[in-house]
Design an enzyme around this catalytic site. Structure first.
Site, PDB file in Angstrom:
ATOM      1  N   CYS A  82      -4.727  30.934  25.074  1.00  0.00           N
ATOM      2  CA  CYS A  82      -3.669  30.331  25.896  1.00  0.00           C
ATOM      3  C   CYS A  82      -2.342  30.629  25.209  1.00  0.00           C
ATOM      4  O   CYS A  82      -2.267  31.546  24.377  1.00  0.00           O
ATOM      5  CB  CYS A  82      -3.905  28.836  26.097  1.00  0.00           C
ATOM      6  SG  CYS A  82      -3.908  27.852  24.576  1.00  0.00           S
ATOM      7  N   ASN A  95      -2.205  27.716  21.725  1.00  0.00           N
ATOM      8  CA  ASN A  95      -3.482  27.506  21.015  1.00  0.00           C
ATOM      9  C   ASN A  95      -3.589  26.084  20.446  1.00  0.00           C
ATOM     10  O   ASN A  95      -4.213  25.868  19.411  1.00  0.00           O
ATOM     11  CB  ASN A  95      -3.685  28.556  19.902  1.00  0.00           C
ATOM     12  CG  ASN A  95      -5.093  28.620  19.316  1.00  0.00           C
ATOM     13  OD1 ASN A  95      -5.265  28.943  18.150  1.00  0.00           O
ATOM     14  ND2 ASN A  95      -6.106  28.294  20.101  1.00  0.00           N
ATOM     15  N   CYS A 104      -3.664  23.342  23.094  1.00  0.00           N
ATOM     16  CA  CYS A 104      -4.159  22.505  24.207  1.00  0.00           C
ATOM     17  C   CYS A 104      -5.384  23.138  24.871  1.00  0.00           C
ATOM     18  O   CYS A 104      -6.510  22.737  24.613  1.00  0.00           O
ATOM     19  CB  CYS A 104      -3.062  22.255  25.240  1.00  0.00           C
ATOM     20  SG  CYS A 104      -1.656  21.302  24.607  1.00  0.00           S
ATOM     21  N   ARG A 105      -5.152  24.135  25.737  1.00  0.00           N
ATOM     22  CA  ARG A 105      -6.249  24.637  26.569  1.00  0.00           C
ATOM     23  C   ARG A 105      -7.299  25.423  25.814  1.00  0.00           C
ATOM     24  O   ARG A 105      -8.502  25.166  25.965  1.00  0.00           O
ATOM     25  CB  ARG A 105      -5.674  25.507  27.707  1.00  0.00           C
ATOM     26  CG  ARG A 105      -4.856  24.719  28.718  1.00  0.00           C
ATOM     27  CD  ARG A 105      -4.025  25.631  29.577  1.00  0.00           C
ATOM     28  NE  ARG A 105      -2.971  26.284  28.811  1.00  0.00           N
ATOM     29  CZ  ARG A 105      -2.147  27.215  29.281  1.00  0.00           C
ATOM     30  NH1 ARG A 105      -2.295  27.617  30.537  1.00  0.00           N
ATOM     31  NH2 ARG A 105      -1.204  27.734  28.532  1.00  0.00           N
ATOM     32  N   SER A 106      -6.880  26.407  25.013  1.00  0.00           N
ATOM     33  CA  SER A 106      -7.904  27.289  24.412  1.00  0.00           C
ATOM     34  C   SER A 106      -8.749  26.610  23.320  1.00  0.00           C
ATOM     35  O   SER A 106      -9.956  26.847  23.263  1.00  0.00           O
ATOM     36  CB  SER A 106      -7.309  28.616  23.932  1.00  0.00           C
ATOM     37  OG  SER A 106      -6.358  28.437  22.922  1.00  0.00           O
ATOM     38  N   ASP A 149      -1.071  24.722  32.335  1.00  0.00           N
ATOM     39  CA  ASP A 149      -0.641  24.247  31.016  1.00  0.00           C
ATOM     40  C   ASP A 149      -0.351  22.745  31.072  1.00  0.00           C
ATOM     41  O   ASP A 149       0.531  22.314  31.814  1.00  0.00           O
ATOM     42  CB  ASP A 149       0.638  25.029  30.665  1.00  0.00           C
ATOM     43  CG  ASP A 149       1.099  24.748  29.260  1.00  0.00           C
ATOM     44  OD1 ASP A 149       0.532  23.852  28.610  1.00  0.00           O
ATOM     45  OD2 ASP A 149       2.028  25.438  28.824  1.00  0.00           O
TER      46      ASP A 149
HETATM   47  P1  4NP Z   1      -1.433  25.573  25.385  1.00  0.00           P
HETATM   48  O1  4NP Z   1      -0.217  24.578  25.684  1.00  0.00           O
HETATM   49  O2  4NP Z   1      -0.930  26.968  25.722  1.00  0.00           O
HETATM   50  O3  4NP Z   1      -2.493  25.124  26.319  1.00  0.00           O
HETATM   51  O4  4NP Z   1      -1.791  25.408  23.924  1.00  0.00           O
HETATM   52  C1  4NP Z   1       1.061  24.779  25.129  1.00  0.00           C
HETATM   53  C2  4NP Z   1       1.326  24.386  23.844  1.00  0.00           C
HETATM   54  C3  4NP Z   1       2.579  24.555  23.303  1.00  0.00           C
HETATM   55  C4  4NP Z   1       3.581  25.125  24.066  1.00  0.00           C
HETATM   56  C5  4NP Z   1       3.317  25.519  25.353  1.00  0.00           C
HETATM   57  C6  4NP Z   1       2.054  25.347  25.889  1.00  0.00           C
HETATM   58  N1  4NP Z   1       4.873  25.278  23.525  1.00  0.00           N
HETATM   59  O5  4NP Z   1       5.756  25.735  24.258  1.00  0.00           O
HETATM   60  O6  4NP Z   1       5.100  24.960  22.355  1.00  0.00           O
END
Ligand code: 4NP
Length: 161
Positions: free
Chosen positions: A10, A13, A15-17, A129
């Protein structure tokens, strides 16, 4: 038999992945197939390098029995060589991965998590997200990941074992 190596990707790294990694590891463990799989996750953005998953994701996942202990890391060139299947959570992740892939063979390893969503297909063909969302965003991400991981796992078992 050679291990089947799966990398979930994702943006951050956190939240989702890492949640996808936790869900997939549980599916594999529940069927006593851990010896046949290597499961990891990475981000296309390196800003959270070294961090545990977001506390909100850890909390929501732990309510479903997943203990998420992955440390965030950015995807690297070696990952495209090492892993067999690289699973993008959304179209933006997929585009970044396609740009980073070094050969048509590496490109062919990239798949969309959304292609494995079945139960919630009428509403989602990617994993949104949750980072800027409330509790419902994290619950939705976990619902979609459980749906998709189950189908991805079944497909791998049908094709490869
Ligand atoms: P992820 O979520 O891609 O599912 O881990 C996010 C985590 C952090 C950010 C964006 C999405 N960020 O912009 O810091």
């Amino acid at each position: 038999m050679e291990k089947i190596k799966i990398l979930f990707v994702c943006l951050g790294n956190i939240c989702r992945s890492p949640a996808a990694e936790g869900v997939m590891k549980r599916l594999v463990e529940d069927r006593n197939l851990s010896h046949l799989f290597e499961i990891d996750s990475a981000g296309t953005y390196s800003g959270h390098h070294g961090q545990l998953p977001d506390p909100r994701m850890r909390r929501h996942a732990s309510r479903r029995g997943y203990d998420l202990t992955h440390r965030a890391r950015p995807i690297g060139a070696d990952d495209f060589e090492y892993f067999d299947i690289i699973v993008a959570m959304d179209e933006s992740n997929r585009r970044t991965l396609m740009r980073l892939a070094a050969s048509p063979e590496q490109e062919s390893k990239i798949v969309m998590m959304g292609d494995y969503i079945v139960k919630l297909r009428a509403h989602y063909d990617y994993v949104p997200d949750p980072y800027y969302e409330g509790a419902e965003g994290f619950e939705l991400a976990l619902d979609l990941l459980e749906d998709a991981c189950g189908n991805l796992f079944d497909e791998i078992l049908n094709n490869k074992l």
